[in-house]
Write an enzyme that holds these catalytic residues in place. Structure first.
Site, short mmCIF file in Angstrom:
data_model
loop_
_atom_site.label_atom_id
_atom_site.label_comp_id
_atom_site.label_asym_id
_atom_site.label_seq_id
_atom_site.Cartn_x
_atom_site.Cartn_y
_atom_site.Cartn_z
N ASP A 91 0.85 -1.19 0.00
CA ASP A 91 0.00 0.00 0.00
C ASP A 91 0.89 1.25 0.00
O ASP A 91 1.87 1.31 0.74
CB ASP A 91 -0.88 -0.04 1.27
N GLU A 144 -2.03 6.24 -7.96
CA GLU A 144 -2.97 7.24 -7.41
C GLU A 144 -2.82 8.55 -8.16
O GLU A 144 -1.71 9.01 -8.42
CB GLU A 144 -2.71 7.45 -5.91
N ALA A 183 -11.34 5.12 3.68
CA ALA A 183 -12.73 4.74 3.97
C ALA A 183 -13.02 4.57 5.46
O ALA A 183 -14.17 4.44 5.85
CB ALA A 183 -13.09 3.46 3.23
ZN ZN Z 1 -4.41 5.34 1.01
#
Ligand code: ZN
Length: 283
Positions: A82, A134, A208
């Site tokens: 990540d 991203e 989230a």
């Molecule tokens: Zn993130």
């Protein structure tokens, strides 16, 4: 079963109109909790570690734990890096056995983000590993990186970015932030639909933790195929340990703390999987 890549998992989610839950893990207990939750609700699952987590343990250590637990599981499990912070770390993760990586060039200017992402995507192709990138900035604390809020992803840029980099999935900014929210976040959900229309690869929702179930459901229905949950898991784990220590201050066995932490994380993860709609979708 052996670890699988995120490629088919996310394409299936895109086709099926649900999202795969991606959960950040910090230790063996969280690994077991997340995979145990996936087993119970029959969900495909992604476990992920950030660079600071990798620094705390090591790529090999997390790979060893996740591969061992996945090997005993009947549901597909993917291990993902990540917020990969450099080309070097992304390549190290692939070499260590990670089956999915993110390269986060979102703090760079558009052209520099494309150059960095494409460099990683090109190497990843040789490994057969899918790459998440991203574009736009997700607010809040993103591991060691601070980003400004309200810099949502532009649909035309997203289209160009996906085409020029060849990434497998794309994290977009729609007003979410990492960590918990001080107030109510203003989400540009329409933006998800607009980007989905022009970007063929699965879209990823970061930040989230603390969104309402309704918000997550709507983002998924509009095209988010992977939803990341991190902060909440850490809080659930630690709160359960704290509670045990308050009730039984004489506790000294790490296994006792690990067991309550594990149980709390597992319940939380099962709930998120149901909201994402990935329960029952293990193939
Ligand atoms: Zn993130």
């Amino acid at each position: 079963m052996p670890l699988v890549t995120s490629e088919q998992m996310l394409l299936d989610a895109q086709k099926g109109g649900y999202a795969v839950g991606a959960f950040n893990v910090e230790n063996m207990e969280m690994v077991k909790a997340v995979i145990g939750a996936a087993e119970e609700v029959k969900a495909p699952v992604m476990l992920q570690t950030t660079p600071s987590t990798v620094k705390y343990g090591s790529l090999d250590t997390y790979y060893g734990m996740v591969a061992a637990e996945a090997g005993k599981a009947s549901v597909p499990v993917c291990l993902h890096l990540d917020h990969g912070s450099s080309f070097e770390l992304a390549v190290q993760a692939m070499k260590a056995g990670y089956t999915s990586v993110m390269i986060d060039g979102s703090h760079e200017a558009f052209e520099e983000n494309i150059a960095l992402t494409k460099k990683v995507a090109d190497v990843a192709k040789a490994f057969g590993i899918p790459v998440e990138a991203e574009l736009g900035k997700v607010g809040g604390k993103e591991d060691d990186l601070e980003a400004d809020a309200d810099t949502n992803t532009d649909p035309a840029e997203a289209k160009e970015f996906a085409e020029r980099t060849g990434v497998s999935s794309l994290a977009i900014a729609i007003g979410t932030a990492h960590g918990f929210y001080a107030g109510t976040p203003v989400l540009d959900k329409e933006r998800v639909s607009q980007i989905k229309e022009v970007v063929p690869v699965p879209l990823v929702l970061h930040g989230a933790s603390g969104l309402s179930d309704e918000d997550v459901r709507e983002c998924v229905s509009r095209g988010m195929c992977k939803v990341n949950f991190a902060t909440e898991l850490r809080v659930a784990y630690t709160d359960a340990c704290k509670k045990l220590l308050e009730e039984k201050p004489e506790t000294f066995d790490p296994k006792k703390l690990g067991n309550v932490g594990m149980e709390a994380v597992k319940e939380l993860v099962k709930g998120h999987m149901k909201v994402c709609g990935c329960d029952g979708k293990a193939y």
